[in-house]
Structure formats: C-alpha cells, structure tokens
Scaffold this active site. Structure first.
Site, mmCIF file in Angstrom:
data_model
loop_
_atom_site.group_PDB
_atom_site.id
_atom_site.type_symbol
_atom_site.label_atom_id
_atom_site.label_comp_id
_atom_site.label_asym_id
_atom_site.label_seq_id
_atom_site.Cartn_x
_atom_site.Cartn_y
_atom_site.Cartn_z
ATOM 1 N N GLY A 10 -4.216 5.116 -2.506
ATOM 2 C CA GLY A 10 -3.985 3.705 -2.217
ATOM 3 C C GLY A 10 -3.023 3.601 -1.056
ATOM 4 O O GLY A 10 -2.027 4.341 -0.999
ATOM 5 N N ALA A 68 1.894 4.867 0.572
ATOM 6 C CA ALA A 68 0.666 5.431 0.010
ATOM 7 C C ALA A 68 0.958 6.116 -1.315
ATOM 8 O O ALA A 68 2.088 6.531 -1.587
ATOM 9 C CB ALA A 68 0.039 6.427 0.989
ATOM 10 N N ASP A 69 -0.076 6.234 -2.115
ATOM 11 C CA ASP A 69 0.009 6.959 -3.380
ATOM 12 C C ASP A 69 -1.331 7.646 -3.617
ATOM 13 O O ASP A 69 -2.385 7.029 -3.426
ATOM 14 C CB ASP A 69 0.322 6.009 -4.535
ATOM 15 C CG ASP A 69 0.587 6.747 -5.845
ATOM 16 O OD1 ASP A 69 1.511 7.576 -5.881
ATOM 17 O OD2 ASP A 69 -0.140 6.498 -6.828
ATOM 18 N N THR A 70 -1.292 8.921 -4.001
ATOM 19 C CA THR A 70 -2.505 9.711 -4.184
ATOM 20 C C THR A 70 -2.545 10.313 -5.580
ATOM 21 O O THR A 70 -1.531 10.831 -6.059
ATOM 22 C CB THR A 70 -2.584 10.850 -3.147
ATOM 23 O OG1 THR A 70 -2.549 10.296 -1.829
ATOM 24 C CG2 THR A 70 -3.865 11.661 -3.317
#
Length: 203
Positions: free
Chosen positions: A104, A67-69
């Site tokens: 994502g 994940a990436d925030t």
C-alpha cells in the site's frame, strides 16, 4: 525532485535512488495495524497512517511518501518472522505455492492524498528442509515479510512472478510515475510528465 520518505527501509530508499530520486528519510513512529478485513486494506491503512504521522511533524509542502508491504498466503498475512523457528515455518508454508505480495502506498502533498495498492503473485519452488535450514542460517529471512527477500538469496527459490518485481522488494516503482504526474510534482527527467495520459486513480 524533493521528496520525504516516511520509511526507514533501506530497500525502499535504494529503489527510489534507482530512479534518480534522493529522498529525505523521516521514519514514522505510528503503530502499525495488525488486522484488517483484507491484506489490501491492511497495507493501505498502514501506509495512510505512516504518512499522516510524518505530515503532522513535517507538513506536506514537500511530498511525503509512505508504504507498507505484506506477504499473504490464501488471505493470511505472513509478517516478519523475527526468529529462525518462525522463518522455517513460513518458508514451509510458501514452499511449492503461489502467494501474493501487497504494497500500500500513500503520498501526501499540499492537502491532497494519492493512494494505491499493488499486488504481485509470487510462485515458490518446492523447498527441501535442507534448503530452508541453510537459508535461515544466513539470517536474511528474519527481518523480511514472509521470511524471504527476492533481491537476495531467495531468488533461487522463485521460478516466476506475475506483476511488479519492485513491489516484491518493497515499493512498486511504475505507479510512482502516475502519482508524481497527477500531483504535479514531477521535476526529474527520469519521471516524465504524464498528466495528459489516461489512467491512474487519485483520491
């Protein structure tokens, strides 16, 4: 259920534990993209890259979740400030405005990839310079996207959000129900099998 979390974020680990999943943490060492056509494309690309990096070494016989925030204000991405000066600048930009938090996610499993971007709108109250200085002095904003943590002291600054709260923390939990069901990895009783439900987007 067995799961590899391709992230060293303690907040993501805690969120997974909240729903009864105890993942194996394998931190990706891939370089994160800093620019993309949009914040949504940026977080999706970074999640896919992180996941691929871990799959290269660990394989995907066990599901690999990455994940990436990011925080975005008027389409401009606000990363981790790193310094008190940058943190103050970011908080002044967010003061009195509504911004977006985008995460994502990419889950790799047995040759398949499920991807998703979650967007939450977060509204900040008008902050005084004194409030900003006091918050920055705690050190909490320095390692967080957008210079704040909703699960920490910054909760005082946020009168409303529209969308997933856990997404703002760093990992939207509700979409995982669909992810695990569509890839047939649901074995934990807190994540019921939803393969007969409609909705979801596998690709």
């Amino acid at each position: 259920m067995d799961l590899i979390l391709a992230s060293g974020s303690p907040r993501r680990l805690e969120l997974l534990r909240q729903i009864g999943v105890e993942p194996k943490v394998v931190v990706s060492h891939s370089e994160e993209e800093k620019k993309a056509a949009s914040p949504a494309e940026l977080v999706q690309d970074n999640a896919l890259t992180k996941g691929r990096d871990v799959v290269r070494t660990m394989g995907d016989t066990v599901p690999v979740l990455a994940a990436d925030t990011v925080v975005a204000l008027a389409g401009h991405v606000l990363g981790k400030p790193g310094t008190p000066e940058k943190a103050r600048s970011m908080l002044r930009q967010l003061s009195g405005k509504t911004h977006q938090v985008l995460t994502g996610m990419a889950l790799y499993y047995q040759g398949k990839v499920w991807k998703h971007v979650e967007i939450t709108e977060v509204t900040f109250a008008d902050l005084t310079d004194r409030e900003i200085d006091h918050y920055v002095a705690t050190g909490e904003p320095l390692d967080k996207a957008g210079a704040y943590g909703i699960q920490g002291r910054a909760a005082l600054f946020i009168p409303s959000i529209r969308g997933s709260y856990s997404n703002v923390v760093g990992l939207p939990l509700a979409p995982l129900r669909t992810i695990f069901a569509e890839l047939d990895v649901t074995t934990h009783d807190t994540l019921p099998d939803t393969r007969n439900d409609t909705g979801g987007a596998a690709s």
